[in-house]
Enzyme design. Structure first.
Site, PDB file in Angstrom:
ATOM      1  N   ARG A 285      32.134  46.483  44.343  1.00 42.44           N
ATOM      2  CA  ARG A 285      33.206  45.725  43.692  1.00 42.44           C
ATOM      3  C   ARG A 285      33.503  46.401  42.367  1.00 42.44           C
ATOM      4  O   ARG A 285      32.802  47.330  41.961  1.00 42.44           O
ATOM      5  CB  ARG A 285      32.879  44.231  43.550  1.00 42.44           C
ATOM      6  CG  ARG A 285      31.460  43.825  43.350  1.00 42.44           C
ATOM      7  CD  ARG A 285      30.822  44.267  42.063  1.00 42.44           C
ATOM      8  NE  ARG A 285      31.625  43.932  40.899  1.00 42.44           N
ATOM      9  CZ  ARG A 285      31.522  44.472  39.720  1.00 42.44           C
ATOM     10  NH1 ARG A 285      30.635  45.451  39.505  1.00 42.44           N
ATOM     11  NH2 ARG A 285      32.273  44.119  38.712  1.00 42.44           N
TER      12      ARG A 285
ATOM     13  N   ALA B   2      37.231  47.510  40.115  1.00 47.18           N
ATOM     14  CA  ALA B   2      38.455  48.196  40.549  1.00 47.18           C
ATOM     15  C   ALA B   2      38.269  49.693  40.860  1.00 47.18           C
ATOM     16  O   ALA B   2      38.587  50.145  41.967  1.00 47.18           O
ATOM     17  CB  ALA B   2      39.548  47.976  39.502  1.00 47.18           C
TER      18      ALA B   2
ATOM     19  N   GLN C 209      28.706  38.219  37.876  1.00 50.68           N
ATOM     20  CA  GLN C 209      28.625  39.673  37.637  1.00 50.68           C
ATOM     21  C   GLN C 209      27.991  39.976  36.282  1.00 50.68           C
ATOM     22  O   GLN C 209      27.327  41.008  36.126  1.00 50.68           O
ATOM     23  CB  GLN C 209      30.031  40.294  37.695  1.00 50.68           C
ATOM     24  CG  GLN C 209      30.632  40.387  39.080  1.00 50.68           C
ATOM     25  CD  GLN C 209      31.501  39.193  39.404  1.00 50.68           C
ATOM     26  OE1 GLN C 209      31.303  38.101  38.876  1.00 50.68           O
ATOM     27  NE2 GLN C 209      32.474  39.366  40.289  1.00 50.68           N
TER      28      GLN C 209
ATOM     29  N   ASP D  86      41.757  45.135  36.348  1.00 53.25           N
ATOM     30  CA  ASP D  86      42.024  45.422  37.771  1.00 53.25           C
ATOM     31  C   ASP D  86      43.433  45.939  37.997  1.00 53.25           C
ATOM     32  O   ASP D  86      43.705  46.606  38.990  1.00 53.25           O
ATOM     33  CB  ASP D  86      41.787  44.171  38.611  1.00 53.25           C
ATOM     34  CG  ASP D  86      40.304  43.927  38.749  1.00 53.25           C
ATOM     35  OD1 ASP D  86      39.709  43.374  37.801  1.00 53.25           O
ATOM     36  OD2 ASP D  86      39.734  44.349  39.772  1.00 53.25           O
TER      37      ASP D  86
ATOM     38  N   LYS E  60      38.926  39.905  35.603  1.00 51.27           N
ATOM     39  CA  LYS E  60      38.120  38.813  36.147  1.00 51.27           C
ATOM     40  C   LYS E  60      38.506  37.466  35.540  1.00 51.27           C
ATOM     41  O   LYS E  60      38.734  37.366  34.327  1.00 51.27           O
ATOM     42  CB  LYS E  60      36.649  39.141  35.878  1.00 51.27           C
ATOM     43  CG  LYS E  60      35.618  38.122  36.326  1.00 51.27           C
ATOM     44  CD  LYS E  60      35.741  37.745  37.781  1.00 51.27           C
ATOM     45  CE  LYS E  60      35.752  38.904  38.744  1.00 51.27           C
ATOM     46  NZ  LYS E  60      36.185  38.518  40.111  1.00 51.27           N
TER      47      LYS E  60
HETATM   48  O1  MRU Z   1      35.604  40.684  41.688  1.00 52.04           O
HETATM   49  P1  MRU Z   1      35.118  41.952  41.042  1.00 52.04           P
HETATM   50  O2  MRU Z   1      33.681  41.928  40.707  1.00 52.04           O
HETATM   51  O3  MRU Z   1      35.533  43.172  41.837  1.00 52.04           O
HETATM   52  O4  MRU Z   1      35.926  42.011  39.674  1.00 52.04           O
HETATM   53  C1  MRU Z   1      35.706  43.094  38.814  1.00 52.04           C
HETATM   54  C2  MRU Z   1      36.426  42.996  37.532  1.00 52.04           C
HETATM   55  O5  MRU Z   1      37.178  42.084  37.282  1.00 52.04           O
HETATM   56  C3  MRU Z   1      36.247  44.136  36.564  1.00 52.04           C
HETATM   57  O6  MRU Z   1      36.292  43.691  35.242  1.00 52.04           O
HETATM   58  C4  MRU Z   1      37.386  45.147  36.788  1.00 52.04           C
HETATM   59  O7  MRU Z   1      37.471  45.479  38.147  1.00 52.04           O
HETATM   60  C5  MRU Z   1      37.193  46.386  35.996  1.00 52.04           C
HETATM   61  S1  MRU Z   1      35.812  47.328  36.566  1.00 52.04           S
HETATM   62  C6  MRU Z   1      35.739  48.746  35.655  1.00 52.04           C
END
Ligand code: MRU
Length: 346
Positions: free
Chosen positions: A52, A54, A196, A237, A248
């Protein structure tokens, strides 16, 4: 497992024949890698949140395309159609992180070229996407640390670290680089409902010997009121050209609270996270996940009067963001001109 030198924990490893994916659902209790040999497996790894974040989703998808080409090229004259079907499947894995679609578009453009040895050329390209991401993160780390100069405390949300990228991290890359320059207090919110922050971020930082303090998401306002933090540092993202940034769920609340308390918000993301086609955040699809992720089992019946609303991203308007840090440069006060000037910057 404490990391040595400049190495950070790796979410994705290409073995030479297969893609190894760290199952992040099991952290921090267990460090377990699953091995994938085809695009279907990689799609499942993204859907199930083994991988997970981005940039990591985009890189995994690029390797998924490479696996698809390796599988179908030798077996069928119609290998291109089969690879295209796999690309369409990968594109449906998650909707919000634009890095997924960016990486798939890059792979499609490469596939459209005359290639002597498609399996080798496509794999090399996936490896380049992976390596470029790490290099971008290191660059952003330095640029972001410059902006943080003098800060005593920072807070981050979710996990935008090595685990969410090719390595080093975006928001956590900045925190890593800042930590090397000066003592800095790092706070991480739990990040409900997937945790997370609690399961990944504080663990990842500890692997690098960086101390951090975990807080309940609901403690953020009180933390800001205490004066302990100068900046909130997060990933993204998808960023619209006006500077609105999806990240997030809970990032928007932090941004509103930060404005109230005189705390600044930094968004750190490679330019592969910018969606050049959209002019503002209203055009970003927000992933809704299964209510069961929130609901206690006793409410999971058909006739239950209790349901749950589970959007997993939100959009922070550019006006609440103090700095957007990319590998092509830093935009201060993105509300003024958005991020458009980065499009052709090198
Ligand atoms: O649902 P997730 O864990 O994939 O969400 C991740 C996030 O929101 C991160 O902050 C974002 O992807 C940036 S990762 C460098």
């Amino acid at each position: 497992m404490t990391m040595q030198n400049n190495e950070t924990v790796q979410a994705l490893q290409w073995t030479g024949n297969t893609l190894r994916v760290l199952d992040q659902r099991q952290l921090p209790e267990l460090i377990a890698y699953d091995e994938y040999t085809d695009a279907l497996g990689v799609t499942e790894a993204i859907v199930s949140m083994r991988v997970r974040g981005a940039p990591a989703i985009g890189i995994a998808a690029a390797y998924g395309v490479a696996l698809s080409v390796r599988k179908h090229y030798a077996q069928s004259n119609h290998w291109r159609q089969k690879v295209e079907a796999d690309i369409a499947m990968l594109a449906k894995s998650r909707p919000t992180a634009v890095n997924l679609f960016w990486a798939l578009d890059q792979m499609k453009a490469m596939l459209a070229m005359q290639l002597n040895n498609p399996p080798v050329a496509i794999l090399a390209f996936a490896e380049k996407i992976h390596a470029d991401d790490v290099a971008a993160n290191q660059k952003m780390g330095e640029l972001g640390a410059d902006v943080l100069a003098g800060a005593k405390g920072v807070m981050t949300h979710c996990n935008a670290g090595a685990l969410a990228t090719g390595g080093y991290g975006t928001a956590l890359g900045v925190i890593r680089s800042a930590y090397k320059r000066q003592a800095i207090n790092v706070y991480a919110g739990e990040t409900r409902p997937w945790l997370q922050g609690a399961r990944l971020t504080v663990w990842e930082l500890a692997q690098d010997g960086i101390a951090s303090t975990l807080i309940a998401d609901s403690a953020a306002a009180w933390l800001m009121k205490s004066g302990a933090i100068d900046w909130i540092v997060v990933g993204a993202d998808r960023i619209a050209t006006n500077g609105d940034a999806a990240n997030k769920i809970g990032t928007y609340s932090l941004a509103v609270l930060a404005r109230q308390h005189g705390v600044k918000l930094m968004v750190v993301a490679p330019t592969s996270t910018i969606d050049w086609k959209i002019i503002n955040g209203d055009q970003i699809e927000i992933e809704q996940r299964n209510p069961n992720e929130l609901l206690p089992d006793c409410y999971n019946s058909e006739d239950s009067l209790v349901t749950a609303w589970n959007p997993v991203f939100d959009v922070t308007p550019a006006e609440l963001i103090s700095a957007i840090v990319t590998e092509r440069g830093v935009i201060l006060n993105p509300v003024e001109q958005g991020v458009r000037r980065l499009k052709n910057a090198i």
